[in-house]
Motif scaffolding. Structure first.
Motif, PDB file in Angstrom:
ATOM      1  N   LYS A 140       0.816  -1.201   0.000  1.00 22.56           N
ATOM      2  CA  LYS A 140       0.000   0.000   0.000  1.00 22.56           C
ATOM      3  C   LYS A 140       0.857   1.263   0.000  1.00 22.56           C
ATOM      4  O   LYS A 140       0.521   2.257  -0.629  1.00 22.56           O
ATOM      5  CB  LYS A 140      -0.931   0.000   1.215  1.00 22.56           C
ATOM      6  CG  LYS A 140      -2.032  -1.042   1.137  1.00 22.56           C
ATOM      7  CD  LYS A 140      -2.957  -0.943   2.325  1.00 22.56           C
ATOM      8  CE  LYS A 140      -4.072  -1.980   2.228  1.00 22.56           C
ATOM      9  NZ  LYS A 140      -4.993  -1.909   3.395  1.00 22.56           N
ATOM     10  N   ALA A 141       1.981   1.231   0.699  1.00 19.84           N
ATOM     11  CA  ALA A 141       2.865   2.392   0.729  1.00 19.84           C
ATOM     12  C   ALA A 141       3.679   2.521  -0.552  1.00 19.84           C
ATOM     13  O   ALA A 141       4.101   3.624  -0.912  1.00 19.84           O
ATOM     14  CB  ALA A 141       3.795   2.317   1.941  1.00 19.84           C
ATOM     15  N   LYS A 187       5.410  10.853  -6.159  1.00 19.96           N
ATOM     16  CA  LYS A 187       5.453   9.907  -5.044  1.00 19.96           C
ATOM     17  C   LYS A 187       4.232  10.024  -4.132  1.00 19.96           C
ATOM     18  O   LYS A 187       4.304   9.648  -2.953  1.00 19.96           O
ATOM     19  CB  LYS A 187       6.727  10.090  -4.207  1.00 19.96           C
ATOM     20  CG  LYS A 187       8.014  10.103  -5.024  1.00 19.96           C
ATOM     21  CD  LYS A 187       8.213   8.841  -5.828  1.00 19.96           C
ATOM     22  CE  LYS A 187       9.509   8.885  -6.650  1.00 19.96           C
ATOM     23  NZ  LYS A 187       9.646   7.693  -7.524  1.00 19.96           N
ATOM     24  N   MET A 188       3.119  10.528  -4.614  1.00 12.00           N
ATOM     25  CA  MET A 188       1.933  10.608  -3.783  1.00 12.00           C
ATOM     26  C   MET A 188       1.299   9.227  -3.677  1.00 12.00           C
ATOM     27  O   MET A 188       1.168   8.502  -4.657  1.00 12.00           O
ATOM     28  CB  MET A 188       0.922  11.586  -4.403  1.00 12.00           C
ATOM     29  CG  MET A 188      -0.327  11.758  -3.567  1.00 12.00           C
ATOM     30  SD  MET A 188      -1.585  12.800  -4.361  1.00 12.00           S
ATOM     31  CE  MET A 188      -2.232  11.651  -5.551  1.00 12.00           C
ATOM     32  N   GLN A 232      -1.797  17.251  10.281  1.00  9.51           N
ATOM     33  CA  GLN A 232      -1.117  16.123   9.648  1.00  9.51           C
ATOM     34  C   GLN A 232      -1.787  14.829  10.077  1.00  9.51           C
ATOM     35  O   GLN A 232      -1.976  14.585  11.278  1.00  9.51           O
ATOM     36  CB  GLN A 232       0.363  16.114  10.038  1.00  9.51           C
ATOM     37  CG  GLN A 232       1.196  15.103   9.294  1.00  9.51           C
ATOM     38  CD  GLN A 232       1.485  15.538   7.856  1.00  9.51           C
ATOM     39  OE1 GLN A 232       1.524  16.715   7.567  1.00  9.51           O
ATOM     40  NE2 GLN A 232       1.682  14.573   6.983  1.00  9.51           N
ATOM     41  N   ILE A 233      -2.172  13.994   9.081  1.00 12.38           N
ATOM     42  CA  ILE A 233      -2.786  12.699   9.379  1.00 12.38           C
ATOM     43  C   ILE A 233      -1.753  11.590   9.315  1.00 12.38           C
ATOM     44  O   ILE A 233      -1.594  10.809  10.251  1.00 12.38           O
ATOM     45  CB  ILE A 233      -3.939  12.422   8.399  1.00 12.38           C
ATOM     46  CG1 ILE A 233      -5.017  13.492   8.551  1.00 12.38           C
ATOM     47  CG2 ILE A 233      -4.526  11.038   8.636  1.00 12.38           C
ATOM     48  CD1 ILE A 233      -6.164  13.348   7.579  1.00 12.38           C
ATOM     49  N   ASP A 234      -1.006  11.504   8.215  1.00 13.83           N
ATOM     50  CA  ASP A 234       0.109  10.568   8.087  1.00 13.83           C
ATOM     51  C   ASP A 234       1.117  11.194   7.140  1.00 13.83           C
ATOM     52  O   ASP A 234       1.064  12.393   6.849  1.00 13.83           O
ATOM     53  CB  ASP A 234      -0.374   9.194   7.594  1.00 13.83           C
ATOM     54  CG  ASP A 234      -1.178   9.287   6.307  1.00 13.83           C
ATOM     55  OD1 ASP A 234      -1.074  10.323   5.620  1.00 13.83           O
ATOM     56  OD2 ASP A 234      -1.887   8.330   5.980  1.00 13.83           O
ATOM     57  N   ASP A 235       2.055  10.381   6.638  1.00  9.15           N
ATOM     58  CA  ASP A 235       3.112  10.936   5.793  1.00  9.15           C
ATOM     59  C   ASP A 235       2.590  11.461   4.458  1.00  9.15           C
ATOM     60  O   ASP A 235       3.185  12.358   3.861  1.00  9.15           O
ATOM     61  CB  ASP A 235       4.181   9.858   5.527  1.00  9.15           C
ATOM     62  CG  ASP A 235       4.909   9.482   6.807  1.00  9.15           C
ATOM     63  OD1 ASP A 235       4.892  10.306   7.744  1.00  9.15           O
ATOM     64  OD2 ASP A 235       5.466   8.376   6.873  1.00  9.15           O
ATOM     65  N   LEU A 275      -6.427  16.097   1.957  1.00 10.91           N
ATOM     66  CA  LEU A 275      -5.686  16.547   0.780  1.00 10.91           C
ATOM     67  C   LEU A 275      -4.305  15.913   0.808  1.00 10.91           C
ATOM     68  O   LEU A 275      -3.767  15.618   1.880  1.00 10.91           O
ATOM     69  CB  LEU A 275      -5.575  18.071   0.747  1.00 10.91           C
ATOM     70  CG  LEU A 275      -4.877  18.744   1.940  1.00 10.91           C
ATOM     71  CD1 LEU A 275      -4.059  19.924   1.470  1.00 10.91           C
ATOM     72  CD2 LEU A 275      -5.907  19.239   2.954  1.00 10.91           C
ATOM     73  N   PRO A 276      -3.687  15.674  -0.360  1.00 15.73           N
ATOM     74  CA  PRO A 276      -2.362  15.064  -0.401  1.00 15.73           C
ATOM     75  C   PRO A 276      -1.289  16.044   0.090  1.00 15.73           C
ATOM     76  O   PRO A 276      -1.295  17.222  -0.245  1.00 15.73           O
ATOM     77  CB  PRO A 276      -2.174  14.724  -1.882  1.00 15.73           C
ATOM     78  CG  PRO A 276      -3.107  15.629  -2.602  1.00 15.73           C
ATOM     79  CD  PRO A 276      -4.256  15.864  -1.706  1.00 15.73           C
ATOM     80  N   ALA A 277      -0.353  15.517   0.877  1.00 16.93           N
ATOM     81  CA  ALA A 277       0.657  16.372   1.493  1.00 16.93           C
ATOM     82  C   ALA A 277       1.681  16.871   0.488  1.00 16.93           C
ATOM     83  O   ALA A 277       2.263  17.949   0.680  1.00 16.93           O
ATOM     84  CB  ALA A 277       1.355  15.613   2.627  1.00 16.93           C
ATOM     85  N   ASN A 278       1.934  16.115  -0.577  1.00 17.43           N
ATOM     86  CA  ASN A 278       2.969  16.532  -1.533  1.00 17.43           C
ATOM     87  C   ASN A 278       2.433  17.506  -2.585  1.00 17.43           C
ATOM     88  O   ASN A 278       3.140  17.845  -3.508  1.00 17.43           O
ATOM     89  CB  ASN A 278       3.564  15.287  -2.212  1.00 17.43           C
ATOM     90  CG  ASN A 278       2.495  14.411  -2.842  1.00 17.43           C
ATOM     91  OD1 ASN A 278       1.304  14.665  -2.657  1.00 17.43           O
ATOM     92  ND2 ASN A 278       2.910  13.393  -3.545  1.00 17.43           N
ATOM     93  N   TYR A 279       1.171  17.943  -2.472  1.00 19.24           N
ATOM     94  CA  TYR A 279       0.617  18.956  -3.367  1.00 19.24           C
ATOM     95  C   TYR A 279       0.657  20.351  -2.751  1.00 19.24           C
ATOM     96  O   TYR A 279       0.235  21.302  -3.381  1.00 19.24           O
ATOM     97  CB  TYR A 279      -0.826  18.588  -3.706  1.00 19.24           C
ATOM     98  CG  TYR A 279      -0.977  17.649  -4.881  1.00 19.24           C
ATOM     99  CD1 TYR A 279      -1.674  18.028  -6.024  1.00 19.24           C
ATOM    100  CD2 TYR A 279      -0.389  16.383  -4.875  1.00 19.24           C
ATOM    101  CE1 TYR A 279      -1.817  17.165  -7.093  1.00 19.24           C
ATOM    102  CE2 TYR A 279      -0.535  15.510  -5.935  1.00 19.24           C
ATOM    103  CZ  TYR A 279      -1.245  15.915  -7.044  1.00 19.24           C
ATOM    104  OH  TYR A 279      -1.380  15.058  -8.117  1.00 19.24           O
ATOM    105  N   VAL A 280       1.074  20.480  -1.507  1.00 16.52           N
ATOM    106  CA  VAL A 280       1.099  21.764  -0.805  1.00 16.52           C
ATOM    107  C   VAL A 280       2.458  21.973  -0.165  1.00 16.52           C
ATOM    108  O   VAL A 280       3.240  21.026  -0.033  1.00 16.52           O
ATOM    109  CB  VAL A 280      -0.013  21.827   0.260  1.00 16.52           C
ATOM    110  CG1 VAL A 280      -1.387  21.734  -0.382  1.00 16.52           C
ATOM    111  CG2 VAL A 280       0.141  20.707   1.283  1.00 16.52           C
TER     112      VAL A 280
END
Length: 260
Positions: free
Chosen positions: A27-28, A36-37, A233-236, A252-257
């Motif tokens: 899953k990761a 890498k999202m 923050q929810i997870d990585d 929302l995805p963390a690597n988009y912000v």
């Protein structure tokens, strides 16, 4: 036997297995090849058996053909050939707008019968016009004229309403009774986007660096340059926050912000 992951090559156990693109993934490890999202089965897009997000999905470009003298000559030649074929087919089919029917004995008999019927009807109408209308036909014509004259006079008499007729009091009360009833007004329920529980006001502020379209109901859409407030923050790979421009709250995805 447990298969190996297509990304890291390690063993994939059933609890963390993702079967997609004819491969097995952790899953990761199932993330976009470019940013890498972390992806799931709803928001991924496959290209050459590799997962991509919606923003970094490769776009296919079509090749352009230059208008060289050779290509222009071939184009003109094909147009001339099509015009020549059209003219040939037009000349062949000229004058053939109807289908030819063979004169069989049955068709000749039907044609003769139709001609006889038409001649009989013609002679009957000619005799009637020469002799004038019969007494029965004249009486029928007078009756129709009298009926039409009476029908023409009736509407003028019917359109004069009597002046002494007034609506009675019980009828008026009965008509006013539904308007006097009061009904409770219930406000409609607010949209699902406004009913989301917003996080505490002490969150961080981030700015979007890519456009993102929500792939699930608990996610939010935003555009490049939007400000995300009350971020937690929810997870990585995922965060929770509110888009300041639209007021929508969700994941929302963390690597988009990026942090402001």
């Amino acid at each position: 036997m447990n298969p190996n992951c297509a990304r890291c090559g390690k063993i994939v156990y059933p609890t963390e297995k993702v079967n997609c693109l004819d491969k097995y993934w952790h899953k990761a490890c199932f993330h976009c090849e470019t940013c890498k999202m972390t992806l799931n089965m709803k928001n991924y897009k496959g290209y050459e058996k590799k997962p991509y997000c919606n923003a970094h999905y490769p776009k296919q470009s079509f090749t352009m053909v230059a208008d060289t003298p050779e290509n222009l000559r071939l184009k003109q030649q094909s147009e001339l050939q099509s015009q020549i074929r059209y003219k040939e087919e037009f000349e062949k089919n000229k004058g053939k707008g109807f289908s030819v029917v063979a004169d069989t004995p049955e068709l000749q008999r039907i044609k003769k019968t139709q001609d006889q019927i038409s001649n009989i009807k013609y002679h009957e109408e000619f005799e009637r016009s020469r002799m004038g209308p019969s007494p029965s036909e004249g009486a029928e014509l007078e009756r129709r004229n009298s009926q039409e004259s009476t029908n023409y006079r009736r509407p003028t008499e019917q359109h004069q309403p009597p002046h002494h007729v007034q609506p009675s009091t019980p009828v008026y009360q009965q008509q006013q009774q539904p308007s006097s009833q009061s009904y409770g007004y219930k406000e409609p329920a607010a949209p699902a986007s406004t009913q989301r529980s917003a996080p505490s006001a002490g969150g961080k502020r981030f700015r979007a660096v890519y456009d993102y379209n929500a792939a699930d109901e608990d996610e939010v859409s935003f555009q490049d340059g939007d400000t995300i407030v009350n971020v937690q923050q929810i997870d990585d790979g995922w965060m929770y926050g509110t888009v300041e421009r639209t007021g929508d709250t969700g994941m929302l995805p963390a690597n988009y912000v990026e942090a402001i």
